[in-house]
Scaffold this motif. Structure first.
Motif, short mmCIF file in Angstrom:
data_model
loop_
_atom_site.label_atom_id
_atom_site.label_comp_id
_atom_site.label_asym_id
_atom_site.label_seq_id
_atom_site.Cartn_x
_atom_site.Cartn_y
_atom_site.Cartn_z
N VAL A 113 0.85 -1.35 -0.08
CA VAL A 113 0.10 0.08 0.07
C VAL A 113 0.96 1.14 -0.02
O VAL A 113 0.69 1.98 -0.82
CB VAL A 113 -0.97 0.02 1.19
CG1 VAL A 113 -1.41 1.43 1.60
CG2 VAL A 113 -2.05 -1.13 0.99
N ASP A 114 1.97 1.30 0.79
CA ASP A 114 2.83 2.45 0.91
C ASP A 114 3.34 3.00 -0.52
O ASP A 114 3.22 4.09 -0.96
CB ASP A 114 4.00 2.18 1.85
CG ASP A 114 3.41 2.19 3.22
OD1 ASP A 114 2.58 2.01 3.55
OD2 ASP A 114 4.35 2.21 4.23
N GLY A 115 3.85 1.85 -1.12
CA GLY A 115 4.56 2.10 -2.45
C GLY A 115 3.45 2.61 -3.49
O GLY A 115 3.52 3.35 -4.29
N SER A 116 2.23 1.98 -3.49
CA SER A 116 1.26 2.27 -4.45
C SER A 116 0.69 3.70 -4.10
O SER A 116 0.64 4.35 -5.13
CB SER A 116 0.19 1.35 -4.34
OG SER A 116 0.50 0.02 -4.65
N ALA A 117 0.57 4.19 -2.86
CA ALA A 117 0.27 5.49 -2.57
C ALA A 117 1.11 6.62 -2.97
O ALA A 117 0.76 7.48 -3.59
CB ALA A 117 -0.08 5.59 -1.14
N HIS A 118 2.57 6.17 -2.88
CA HIS A 118 3.51 7.14 -3.37
C HIS A 118 3.45 7.27 -5.08
O HIS A 118 3.62 8.22 -5.68
CB HIS A 118 5.03 6.68 -2.97
CG HIS A 118 5.18 6.89 -1.61
ND1 HIS A 118 5.17 7.91 -0.97
CD2 HIS A 118 5.65 6.06 -0.42
CE1 HIS A 118 5.71 7.96 0.31
NE2 HIS A 118 5.59 6.77 0.39
N ARG A 119 3.39 6.24 -5.52
CA ARG A 119 3.42 6.15 -7.16
C ARG A 119 1.93 6.78 -7.67
O ARG A 119 2.26 7.52 -8.57
CB ARG A 119 3.40 4.73 -7.44
CG ARG A 119 4.68 3.73 -7.26
CD ARG A 119 4.80 2.57 -8.00
NE ARG A 119 6.15 1.73 -7.55
CZ ARG A 119 6.05 1.08 -6.70
NH1 ARG A 119 5.32 0.84 -5.79
NH2 ARG A 119 7.21 0.30 -6.63
#
Length: 400
Positions: free
Chosen positions: A176-182
């Motif tokens: 989730v973290d990486g997806s939100a940043h992307r």
């Protein structure tokens, strides 16, 4: 000495004092663990320079540092051996970064809500001003091993929030973290990664490219000095910074024992908004979020609803409605006449008038209007629904 000359001397002295404070705090980030409340209390009592002097002295500190055992003091002093804060400050500067401390113009004052657990200082990479960005920021966190649904929702929230001028804060982890940043980066928006390691360390390694993009387009921050490595406890303690820095925390997929829920509960304690995105009731990755929503959490399904909750007055999400059917555009009398017609077969005008609760003349007038609109048709002396009207009636019942 002239007044101006005196002011310049005082200014230089004040600047030197600030730099000594900065150097001492940089040193303490190598000695104290993030979020250590005993350390925060000592820092408040003795000041950064005073505490550093105590920890690097050979004096007995029994009874001086409240709550510190002899063994604890030995451990802190062992960490202080070979400490070179200027080297750390030079290292982060070489990366185009900086070390900010309480009292700096860039320091986000909302971090002070953490009390003695407030960061000693923050190591920062990236050009934007952290204090200004934090004023309009929201955290998006969740499971590392998320489902495709969780990744999609996080990316959609990240891009939607960024498009609305909000800064997306997360932990740069997988899932989730990486997806939100992307999502935020893809929208050309602002995002902040809060690391549980040094800002010169790409962790997880698989996100090295992503963290590099965040440095270029946003900010990467952390409490540990350059080279600092992550540990399980540091990940948990990092979450309090994410919660305190932002206006609210959105959780997208989390099991019962999830670090994301630690962030959400920290946000609750700090009086921030706690928000959750629902998922399938049969999914273990939704269980923690659903527990949150049964308590103080607020349910959202898109970025507009997040902004309505945490934004300024008037930033309202659009109302969610079903499709508008042709019969919805009829006046009340026309709808009553249409509903008085049987689903099968035909009816005479006087029967329609009776069931619609109107006069025969008014019923006939409305029937001719409905005929021109394609809802009804003549069958001898009677009237019946067209196929279009029947489909619309079925669609209406299905949506009820």
């Amino acid at each position: 000495m002239t007044p101006d000359g005196g002011g310049a001397v005082a200014g230089c002295a004040g600047e030197r004092e600030r730099e000594r404070e900065r150097s001492a705090r940089a040193a303490l980030t190598r000695i104290l663990e993030p979020g250590e409340e005993h350390g925060g209390r000592w820092l408040r009592e003795f000041g950064a320079e005073g505490l550093l002097a105590l920890l690097t002295s050979k004096d007995c500190l029994e009874g001086v540092l409240t709550g510190a055992t002899e063994r604890r003091v030995r451990g802190l002093r062992a960490r202080a051996v070979g400490m070179e804060p200027e080297r750390d400050l030079d290292a982060v500067q070489a990366l185009g970064g900086r070390f900010i401390v309480p009292g700096d113009p860039e320091w986000p004052s909302q971090l002070n809500d953490l009390g003695d657990a407030r960061p000693v200082g923050l190591w920062v990479r990236g050009l934007p001003d952290l204090r200004k960005w934090a004023l309009r920021s929201v955290a998006v966190v969740g499971a590392r091993a998320c489902t495709p649904y969780g990744a999609h929702m996080a990316a959609t929230l990240g891009s939607g929030l960024a498009e609305r001028g909000w800064v997306v804060v997360s932990g740069a982890a997988f899932g989730v973290d990486g997806s939100a940043h992307r999502g935020a980066l893809a929208a050309g928006g602002a995002t902040v990664a809060v690391l549980a390691c040094g800002v010169d360390v790409a962790y997880p390694r698989g996100h090295g490219t992503l963290i590099g993009r965040i440095v270029e387009q946003g900010l990467v921050i952390g409490e540990l000095p350059p080279g600092g490595h992550p540990t399980p406890s540091r990940f948990v303690l990092r979450n309090r910074v994410i919660a305190a820095l932002t206006r609210g925390t959105v959780v997208v997929e989390a099991e019962h024992r999830s670090g994301s829920l630690v962030t959400a509960r920290s946000a609750q304690r700090l009086g921030r908004y706690t928000i959750g995105v629902p998922g399938p009731a049969t999914s273990g990755l939704s269980a923690g979020v659903h527990d949150l929503l049964r308590g103080e959490g607020v349910l959202v399904t898109d970025a507009a609803e997040v902004v309505e909750l945490i934004g300024a007055m008037g930033e309202l999400a659009p109302a969610h409605t079903g499709p508008v059917l042709p019969r919805d555009l009829l006046d009340p009398a026309g709808r009553r006449v249409l509903e008085a017609l049987p689903a099968r077969g035909a009816a005479h005008g006087q029967d329609v008038a009776r069931d619609a609760g109107t006069t025969v003349d008014e019923a006939l007038g409305k029937l001719y209007e409905l005929h021109s609109l394609g809802f009804v048709e003549r069958v001898g002396e009677g009237w019946r629904l067209t196929l279009t009207a029947k489909r619309g009636s079925n669609a209406r019942r299905g949506g009820a």
